[in-house]
Design an enzyme around this catalytic site. Sequence first.
Site, PDB file in Angstrom:
ATOM      1  N   LYS A   1     -12.334 -20.723  -0.255  1.00 30.88           N
ATOM      2  CA  LYS A   1     -13.221 -20.702  -1.432  1.00 30.88           C
ATOM      3  C   LYS A   1     -12.418 -20.436  -2.705  1.00 30.88           C
ATOM      4  O   LYS A   1     -12.609 -21.093  -3.734  1.00 30.88           O
ATOM      5  CB  LYS A   1     -14.305 -19.627  -1.241  1.00 30.88           C
ATOM      6  CG  LYS A   1     -15.356 -20.032  -0.212  1.00 30.88           C
ATOM      7  CD  LYS A   1     -16.214 -18.874   0.262  1.00 30.88           C
ATOM      8  CE  LYS A   1     -17.105 -19.349   1.407  1.00 30.88           C
ATOM      9  NZ  LYS A   1     -17.865 -18.267   2.064  1.00 30.88           N
TER      10      LYS A   1
ATOM     11  N   GLN B   1     -19.256 -11.997   1.558  1.00 31.15           N
ATOM     12  CA  GLN B   1     -18.923 -12.779   2.752  1.00 31.15           C
ATOM     13  C   GLN B   1     -19.542 -12.157   4.006  1.00 31.15           C
ATOM     14  O   GLN B   1     -19.392 -10.973   4.260  1.00 31.15           O
ATOM     15  CB  GLN B   1     -17.392 -12.865   2.888  1.00 31.15           C
ATOM     16  CG  GLN B   1     -16.909 -13.679   4.062  1.00 31.15           C
ATOM     17  CD  GLN B   1     -17.255 -15.167   3.959  1.00 31.15           C
ATOM     18  OE1 GLN B   1     -17.160 -15.773   2.890  1.00 31.15           O
ATOM     19  NE2 GLN B   1     -17.681 -15.753   5.056  1.00 31.15           N
TER      20      GLN B   1
ATOM     21  N   ASP C   1     -25.043 -17.856  -3.072  1.00 28.04           N
ATOM     22  CA  ASP C   1     -25.270 -18.158  -1.650  1.00 28.04           C
ATOM     23  C   ASP C   1     -26.705 -18.639  -1.422  1.00 28.04           C
ATOM     24  O   ASP C   1     -27.005 -19.241  -0.395  1.00 28.04           O
ATOM     25  CB  ASP C   1     -25.036 -16.889  -0.808  1.00 28.04           C
ATOM     26  CG  ASP C   1     -23.786 -16.979   0.044  1.00 28.04           C
ATOM     27  OD1 ASP C   1     -23.304 -18.107   0.251  1.00 28.04           O
ATOM     28  OD2 ASP C   1     -23.318 -15.935   0.510  1.00 28.04           O
TER      29      ASP C   1
END
Length: 291
Positions: free
Chosen positions: A53, A97, A120
């Site tokens: 990422k 995460q 997200d």
Amino acid sequence: MAAQRLDGKACAADVEAELIGRVETLKAKGIQPHLAVIIVGDDPASHVYVKSKVRTCERLGIRSTHLELPSDTAEAVLRDHILTMNEQEDLHGILVQSPLPSHMNEEELTDLINPRKDVDGFHPQNLGRLVQGRLDGMLPCTPSGVMRMLRWAGIELEGKRAVVLGRSRIVGMPAALLLGAKGADATVTVVHSRTEDIAKHCQEADILVAAVGRPEMVQPEWVKPGAVVVDVGINRVEDSSRERGWRLAGDVSPEVENVASWLSPVPGGVGPMTIAMLMENTVRAAEMLSE
Ligand code: NDP
């Protein structure tokens, strides 16, 4: 005839090319999209995802902040980091995460993220908007990546029967909502671990999306000839023929290639699309600020 490859890597490259222009436009207004990625603990796969990422951010001119915390970090400390980042004006996206260590409540922590920075797309406000059919906000990256890839390949969804294997908050359920939303217009069945005769449901699918986390569970005889099959699964399976002792496997048997009309590969299918959609959400978050 072998299925056509639903090439997530190529589709992600197209998404990235478009994003570079949008990042430039923002920079001309004095705004640089900025993503913060928080990782807690030392799960090796998570570190690989985070690195990927951060690298993609660099490629696109998106600023990234990478916060690594030890696995014994108190939940209150992570909460404070999130609340501080919520207030930081030059920061547009916050990603925690998954998975978090077992002493942390992942859902409660996600709830703390400012919905406008929830790149997200897991905040209840963003998932709620999705249920309402409002698709202009932060959509969960993996399911929206699946949809983008289907559109990119010119695959018709309207009126088609879609079956989604898996009903998780982050993949299966939002994928089902997106497939059935106005504009996509598929008729959707969601299959899960309590479903009877899963194979029979799958055999009826024109579009089959597998997100179960069970290596190669979908067998060729489960697939209707000519169906489009999207393999979301990423599973590590032992493989003594490889130097590292393991390989990646999807949730779909590679032999499905002989039955399906399209099949997404693992790796190189949904994985790159998930990251591309994260980048798009970050750019979108920065654009919303500038509007
Ligand atoms: P979860 O474990 O959260 O959910 C799995 C779902 O599959 C659940 O709904 C579960 O049913 C269902 N399921 C499990 N076993 C069976 C079975 N034997 N028969 C029928 N249904 C079953 O997983 P995720 O949704 O987070 O992830 C799914 C897969 O996608 C994983 O391989 C994961 O690694 C991968 N993934 C890939 C991403 C990418 O970028 N490509 C991103 C995110 C995930 P129930 O609800 O009844 O328990």
